[in-house]
Design an enzyme around this catalytic site. Structure first.
Site, PDB file in Angstrom:
ATOM      1  N   SER A 189     -49.648  -6.742  40.139  1.00  0.00           N
ATOM      2  CA  SER A 189     -50.054  -6.736  38.731  1.00  0.00           C
ATOM      3  C   SER A 189     -49.103  -7.588  37.894  1.00  0.00           C
ATOM      4  O   SER A 189     -48.926  -8.767  38.175  1.00  0.00           O
ATOM      5  CB  SER A 189     -50.131  -5.288  38.232  1.00  0.00           C
ATOM      6  OG  SER A 189     -50.682  -5.215  36.950  1.00  0.00           O
ATOM      7  N   ASP A 254     -61.694  -4.085  39.608  1.00  0.00           N
ATOM      8  CA  ASP A 254     -60.472  -3.931  38.814  1.00  0.00           C
ATOM      9  C   ASP A 254     -60.828  -3.873  37.334  1.00  0.00           C
ATOM     10  O   ASP A 254     -61.406  -4.810  36.781  1.00  0.00           O
ATOM     11  CB  ASP A 254     -59.533  -5.105  39.085  1.00  0.00           C
ATOM     12  CG  ASP A 254     -58.120  -4.864  38.588  1.00  0.00           C
ATOM     13  OD1 ASP A 254     -57.956  -4.296  37.491  1.00  0.00           O
ATOM     14  OD2 ASP A 254     -57.168  -5.254  39.289  1.00  0.00           O
ATOM     15  N   HIS A 283     -57.804  -1.092  39.871  1.00  0.00           N
ATOM     16  CA  HIS A 283     -56.486  -1.708  39.698  1.00  0.00           C
ATOM     17  C   HIS A 283     -55.381  -0.933  40.404  1.00  0.00           C
ATOM     18  O   HIS A 283     -54.393  -1.529  40.829  1.00  0.00           O
ATOM     19  CB  HIS A 283     -56.162  -1.798  38.203  1.00  0.00           C
ATOM     20  CG  HIS A 283     -54.965  -2.638  37.900  1.00  0.00           C
ATOM     21  ND1 HIS A 283     -54.942  -3.999  38.107  1.00  0.00           N
ATOM     22  CD2 HIS A 283     -53.735  -2.319  37.400  1.00  0.00           C
ATOM     23  CE1 HIS A 283     -53.759  -4.492  37.750  1.00  0.00           C
ATOM     24  NE2 HIS A 283     -53.018  -3.486  37.334  1.00  0.00           N
TER      25      HIS A 283
END
Length: 306
Positions: A189, A254, A283
């Site tokens: 991320s 996501d 995610h």
């Protein structure tokens, strides 16, 4: 297409990269650990995990984790941990974690990941996260990972500690040979941002980009096709300079960083390997799918040794 309000926001009063970064990424949690000195020289520290860290292993396993501080070029003292998961590990993963977590919360996952992949893990907390000093910012992200890289290289390469007590207790060889080709940069991320930046400066064994973002503005405005001067985290413009093999991982559902970001990053990587698109994953649950570990094992044990 952009709405009129979006266009006005972008061109009449464009935001600065700092506020974009703060809005998108920086949500440091309440610290889930603390460090206390383990020697008079303050070289090593004891790691104390709070209940919120949700430690999943024994106290004996905690002795596999070595904790210390290192200082960045911007003057911040950041926390680092080295997790010895294997006595015959070929690779060390320099892991840049995602948002809203710190090293305390990541420590159990590091042991699980390293054990399954036969790797050791080096983790660090960004400025303003955990017990790391300073405040989160894009510039600090880049300084943080560079300091972590230097600490990993300088502290562990070809070192043999004076005592082998840790080795005997955990049945792990404490002799290290950490050269650039044995280091794999792993970013998740927001952690893909410093990972890509560092990978443009150092040729390493490989790079893993887990749920990467192309740039900050592209997360907010999905139709953005170019990088504006006020954009933050412009990984899409940097990743083409990465010379190491790159594995991109992204969930197709996501909800935080759209799947299109993973595709965009993958298409720009000169040495990208077959990506892992996890069907139906969001995610924060990619790791829960069986193909996640299967793909990582194939990448490390087969594709990188060809």
């Amino acid at each position: 297409m952009f709405s009129i309000s979006e266009l006005c926001c972008m061109f009449c009063c464009p935001p600065c990269p700092g506020p974009i970064a703060a809005k998108l990424a920086f949500q440091p949690p309440e610290p889930t650990y603390k460090l206390t000195p383990a020697d008079d020289a303050n070289v090593k520290y004891n790691l104390h995990l709070f209940e919120r860290a949700e430690w999943q292993y024994s106290e004996r396993d905690k002795s596999k984790v070595e904790s210390f501080f290192t200082r960045t070029s911007r003057g911040n003292l950041i926390t680092c941990i080295y997790v010895r998961c294997s006595r015959n590990a070929k690779y060390t993963l320099l892991f840049s974690h995602g948002n809203a977590v710190d090293l305390g919360q990541m420590s159990s996952f590091y042991i699980s990941l390293g054990t399954q992949l036969n790797c050791n893990i080096f983790g660090y907390d960004y400025s303003g996260y955990g017990m790391s000093g300073g405040k989160p910012s894009e510039k600090n992200l880049y300084a943080d990972i560079e300091a972590a890289w230097q600490a990993l290289r300088n502290r562990y390469n070809n070192q043999v500690p004076k005592t082998t007590a840790v080795s005997e207790q955990n049945d792990i060889d404490v002799r290290f040979n950490i050269s650039p080709e044995t280091i794999i940069l792993y970013g998740q991320s927001i952690g893909t941002v410093p990972t890509v930046d560092l990978a443009t400066k150092h040729e390493v064994g490989a790079v893993i980009l887990h749920s990467p973002l192309m740039s900050g503005l592209r997360v907010v405005f999905r139709n953005t096709k170019r990088t504006w001067f006020f954009d933050a985290f412009p990984s899409i413009d940097k990743v083409s300079k990465v010379k190491s093999p790159v594995l991109v991982i992204h969930g197709t559902d996501d909800e935080v960083i759209d799947f299109s970001h993973g595709i965009g990053i993958y298409e720009r990587c000169p040495k990208a390997v077959e990506p892992l698109w996890v069907e139906g994953a969001g995610h924060n649950d990619v790791e829960l799918h069986s193909q996640y570990f299967e793909r990582l094992k194939r990448f490390l044990s087969i594709e990188l040794v060809k």
